[in-house]
Design an enzyme around this catalytic site. Structure first.
Site, PDB file in Angstrom:
ATOM      1  N   ARG A  51      -7.552   5.842  14.292  1.00  0.00           N
ATOM      2  CA  ARG A  51      -8.112   5.019  13.210  1.00  0.00           C
ATOM      3  C   ARG A  51      -9.129   4.054  13.813  1.00  0.00           C
ATOM      4  NH1 ARG A  51      -6.917   0.682  14.991  1.00  0.00           N
ATOM      5  NH2 ARG A  51      -8.139  -0.367  13.376  1.00  0.00           N
ATOM      6  N   GLY A  52      -9.828   3.313  12.903  1.00  0.00           N
ATOM      7  CA  GLY A  52     -10.891   2.434  13.378  1.00  0.00           C
ATOM      8  C   GLY A  52     -12.176   3.249  13.376  1.00  0.00           C
ATOM      9  N   ALA A  53     -13.234   2.670  12.770  1.00  0.00           N
ATOM     10  CA  ALA A  53     -14.434   3.466  12.515  1.00  0.00           C
ATOM     11  C   ALA A  53     -15.009   4.151  13.773  1.00  0.00           C
ATOM     12  CB  ALA A  53     -15.476   2.590  11.824  1.00  0.00           C
ATOM     13  N   ARG A  94     -11.240  10.688   5.347  1.00  0.00           N
ATOM     14  CA  ARG A  94     -11.399   9.241   5.103  1.00  0.00           C
ATOM     15  C   ARG A  94     -12.863   8.988   4.734  1.00  0.00           C
ATOM     16  NH1 ARG A  94      -8.499   5.090   8.796  1.00  0.00           N
ATOM     17  NH2 ARG A  94      -8.230   4.126   6.734  1.00  0.00           N
ATOM     18  N   GLN A 199      -2.172  -3.347  11.092  1.00  0.00           N
ATOM     19  CA  GLN A 199      -2.988  -3.079  12.284  1.00  0.00           C
ATOM     20  C   GLN A 199      -3.161  -4.349  13.123  1.00  0.00           C
ATOM     21  OE1 GLN A 199      -3.615  -1.990   9.215  1.00  0.00           O
ATOM     22  NE2 GLN A 199      -4.763  -0.089   9.173  1.00  0.00           N
ATOM     23  N   ASP A 240     -16.441  -0.908   8.781  1.00  0.00           N
ATOM     24  CA  ASP A 240     -16.353   0.549   8.590  1.00  0.00           C
ATOM     25  C   ASP A 240     -17.664   1.138   8.102  1.00  0.00           C
ATOM     26  OD1 ASP A 240     -13.356  -0.272   8.472  1.00  0.00           O
ATOM     27  OD2 ASP A 240     -13.465   1.879   8.826  1.00  0.00           O
ATOM     28  N   ASN A 249     -15.038  -3.253   5.136  1.00  0.00           N
ATOM     29  CA  ASN A 249     -14.069  -3.351   6.223  1.00  0.00           C
ATOM     30  C   ASN A 249     -12.673  -3.424   5.604  1.00  0.00           C
ATOM     31  OD1 ASN A 249     -13.541  -3.555   9.084  1.00  0.00           O
ATOM     32  ND2 ASN A 249     -12.966  -5.684   8.749  1.00  0.00           N
ATOM     33  N   LYS A 250     -11.664  -3.493   6.442  1.00  0.00           N
ATOM     34  CA  LYS A 250     -10.276  -3.494   5.963  1.00  0.00           C
ATOM     35  C   LYS A 250     -10.087  -4.469   4.807  1.00  0.00           C
ATOM     36  CE  LYS A 250      -7.545  -1.460   7.035  1.00  0.00           C
ATOM     37  NZ  LYS A 250      -7.291  -0.209   6.259  1.00  0.00           N
TER      38      LYS A 250
HETATM   39  O1  MRU Z   1      -7.738   1.802   8.092  1.00  0.00           O
HETATM   40  P1  MRU Z   1      -8.228   1.502   9.473  1.00  0.00           P
HETATM   41  O2  MRU Z   1      -7.154   0.969  10.352  1.00  0.00           O
HETATM   42  O3  MRU Z   1      -8.980   2.666  10.079  1.00  0.00           O
HETATM   43  O4  MRU Z   1      -9.293   0.322   9.257  1.00  0.00           O
HETATM   44  C1  MRU Z   1      -9.988  -0.128  10.384  1.00  0.00           C
HETATM   45  C2  MRU Z   1     -10.841  -1.297  10.119  1.00  0.00           C
HETATM   46  O5  MRU Z   1     -10.972  -1.750   9.013  1.00  0.00           O
HETATM   47  C3  MRU Z   1     -11.606  -1.855  11.284  1.00  0.00           C
HETATM   48  O6  MRU Z   1     -11.830  -3.226  11.125  1.00  0.00           O
HETATM   49  C4  MRU Z   1     -12.968  -1.150  11.385  1.00  0.00           C
HETATM   50  O7  MRU Z   1     -12.815   0.227  11.412  1.00  0.00           O
HETATM   51  C5  MRU Z   1     -13.743  -1.583  12.579  1.00  0.00           C
HETATM   52  S1  MRU Z   1     -13.052  -0.986  14.075  1.00  0.00           S
HETATM   53  C6  MRU Z   1     -14.068  -1.432  15.357  1.00  0.00           C
END
Ligand code: MRU
Length: 344
Positions: A51-53, A94, A199, A240, A249-250
């Site tokens: 996970r994470g962009a 996603r 997270q 993201d 973002n989240k």
């Molecule tokens: O659902 P996730 O855990 O993939 O969400 C991740 C985020 O929102 C992060 O802040 C984003 O991807 C940036 S990671 C460098």
């Protein structure tokens, strides 16, 4: 002061398979899993094992390499058709993270001119490895840019996990903190737990403590009160997807941005240029399973019949954002230009 940090890669290619840290096991176990099929990769992305962009960008890129590696297609055109189909199913996992599209599309583009199947396989893997390597280099570059904003003794609030575990290595928002500490500054962090999947408490707190960075965990609903007490100098989060008018973002990021603005606290977004989307006017926000809210740690915490909304992301209008930290400098969020916009 030159401080050592954990520089382990979170995703890499090994002997015909994708190796990645299973983030669902954190903070209890730091465990690598081996991905040998596209179905396993899709399952890992859907379940947020990866996970994470930026990490998703590398996962998507390696996914195309894996599809090419595994295919027994007899002709190069059949191989390309197969690989494109794999790309579509990876992208269906996603919809919000721009980097996933960036990783998949870049490898698909790289194989376009290939005229033999071996060439397709080799080019796909080379390009995926390049994307992963560039991710670490880019994160370190943007982190040095962002570190210049922090001074000795600053306290940073962050959200979700935008650290090395959300990338191939080093991290974006947490990378900025690492780079500032590497420069000799003392930086402390408030990590919001980031419900419903935590997270912040499971992953951010884990990786900051792993690097001995002073960290305080708070529940998401405590952020405004902590700010009001004057405990926070900056908020830094990842992204993201960044469009010309909003940062995705989240979910909860928008709420933090409003609170930061109200308290006069600078609110920065740290993200590589691969997170920018100059074209979309409509962005799909992923809606996740209702049981992520009805359950916590395997324990039911809400009635089964209760209606739930569970968007994974929100969009923060750019006017709430002080600056976007990129590998090319700090961008004024109200003037997001594509590089080609500036070419006359
Ligand atoms: O659902 P996730 O855990 O993939 O969400 C991740 C985020 O929102 C992060 O802040 C984003 O991807 C940036 S990671 C460098």
């Amino acid at each position: 002061m030159d401080r050592e940090f954990t520089e382990k890669l979170t995703i890499f290619w090994e002997s015909g398979a994708i190796m990645l840290v299973d983030q669902t096991k954190l903070p209890i176990a730091y465990k690598l899993i081996k991905i040998t099929t596209i179905n396993q990769l899709i399952n890992a992305i859907n379940r947020l094992k990866v996970r994470g962009a930026p990490a998703l960008g590398a996962a998507g890129a390696y996914g195309i390499a894996l599809a090419a590696h595994n295919s027994r297609a007899r002709t190069v055109s059949k191989l390309k058709t197969h690989v494109h189909a794999a790309g579509r199913s990876i992208l269906a996992t996603r919809p919000t993270a721009a980097n996933l599209f960036y990783g998949v599309d870049r490898v698909l583009k790289a194989i376009e001119p290939c005229i033999t199947s071996d060439e397709v396989r080799e080019t796909a893997l080379d390009e995926a490895i390049r994307i992963a390597e560039e991710d670490v280099i880019t994160n370190k570059a943007l982190s040095v840019v962002g570190a210049s904003l922090l001074k000795d003794g600053d306290v940073v609030m962050t959200y979700c996990n935008a650290g090395r575990l959300a990338t191939v290595g080093w991290g974006t928002a947490l990378g900025v903190i690492r780079s500032a500490i590497k420069e000799g500054k003392r930086i402390a962090v408030y990590a919001c737990e980031t419900r419903p999947l935590n997270q912040g408490s499971r992953i951010t707190a884990f990786e900051l403590l792993e690097d001995n960075i002073p960290t305080t965990l708070i529940a998401d609903n405590m952020a405004a009160w902590i700010m009001r007490q004057g405990k926070i100098d900056h908020v830094i989060v990842g992204a993201d997807r960044i469009t010309r008018s909003e940062v995705y973002n989240k979910v909860g990021t928008y709420m933090l941005a409003i609170c930061a603005k109200n308290h006069g606290i600078p609110f920065y977004v740290a993200a590589p240029l691969s997170t920018f989307d100059y074209e979309s006017s409509v962005v799909k926000i992923e809606e996740r399973d209702a049981n992520e809210l009805r359950f916590c740690g395997g324990q039911q915490i809400a009635p089964s019949a209760v209606q739930v909304e569970n968007p994974a992301f929100d969009a923060t209008p750019v006017e709430f954002i002080t600056g976007i930290i990129t590998e090319e400098g700090i961008m004024d969020p109200q003037h997001i230009f594509h590089r080609s916009d500036t070419q006359s």
